[in-house]
Design a protein around this motif. Sequence first.
Motif, mmCIF file in Angstrom:
data_model
loop_
_atom_site.group_PDB
_atom_site.id
_atom_site.type_symbol
_atom_site.label_atom_id
_atom_site.label_comp_id
_atom_site.label_asym_id
_atom_site.label_seq_id
_atom_site.Cartn_x
_atom_site.Cartn_y
_atom_site.Cartn_z
ATOM 1 N N VAL A 1 -5.640 5.932 -0.921
ATOM 2 C CA VAL A 1 -4.726 4.797 -0.838
ATOM 3 C C VAL A 1 -4.428 4.262 -2.234
ATOM 4 O O VAL A 1 -5.338 4.072 -3.032
ATOM 5 N N ILE B 1 -2.414 1.034 -4.241
ATOM 6 C CA ILE B 1 -1.948 -0.340 -4.043
ATOM 7 C C ILE B 1 -1.096 -0.711 -5.244
ATOM 8 O O ILE B 1 -1.493 -0.498 -6.393
ATOM 9 N N LYS C 1 -8.139 -3.707 -5.008
ATOM 10 C CA LYS C 1 -7.581 -2.850 -3.964
ATOM 11 C C LYS C 1 -8.165 -3.228 -2.598
ATOM 12 O O LYS C 1 -7.431 -3.323 -1.617
ATOM 13 N N HIS D 1 0.851 -1.193 0.000
ATOM 14 C CA HIS D 1 0.000 0.000 0.000
ATOM 15 C C HIS D 1 0.885 1.240 0.000
ATOM 16 O O HIS D 1 2.026 1.213 0.459
ATOM 17 N N LEU E 1 -6.134 -4.634 0.615
ATOM 18 C CA LEU E 1 -6.198 -4.000 1.939
ATOM 19 C C LEU E 1 -6.638 -5.001 3.003
ATOM 20 O O LEU E 1 -6.106 -5.004 4.119
#
Length: 161
Positions: free
Chosen positions: A143, A145, A113, A59, A117
């Motif tokens: 965020v 990735i 994603k 991440h 996570l």
Amino acid sequence: MKYVNETVRRQDRLLSEERALQLIRDSEYGVLSMVDADGGAYGLPLNYVWDGEHSLYIHCAPEGKKLRALAHNQDASFCIVGHTNLLPSRFTTEYESVVMKCNAVIVLDDEEKRHALQLLIDKLAPEYKEAGIKAAEKSFHRVGIIRLDIIEFSGKCKAVP
């Protein structure tokens, strides 16, 4: 994802494939190495998670130097160092490491994603899963990735009798 140890110079120091996979699964961080847009070397230590098959997820912020570097050149290397033991009186170090040749993917759909996570939360904060999922959803738009598809990997170790 292919285990390739034939190219390791010190054939007497090969790490077993089983132990290499254990290091990939259980280690906390590795060093991502890449080439930046100016052709310079760029590497940094990062937390990651392995999907159990052929990819690592990292991440990051949705923009920055590593994303620019990987957009320029998706070839990357990821190195994990396991157990180490400095032996000053013998002028050596016991160690184990895994080096992976990877192809980086920086554009993932929302479903992948979220999956990444969830894997990161499961690995790095297992006792805070519910709070982690809420935090991930709240900051989802902020965020990034990176998926590192592992092409091949090798392992090396040194044990001193």
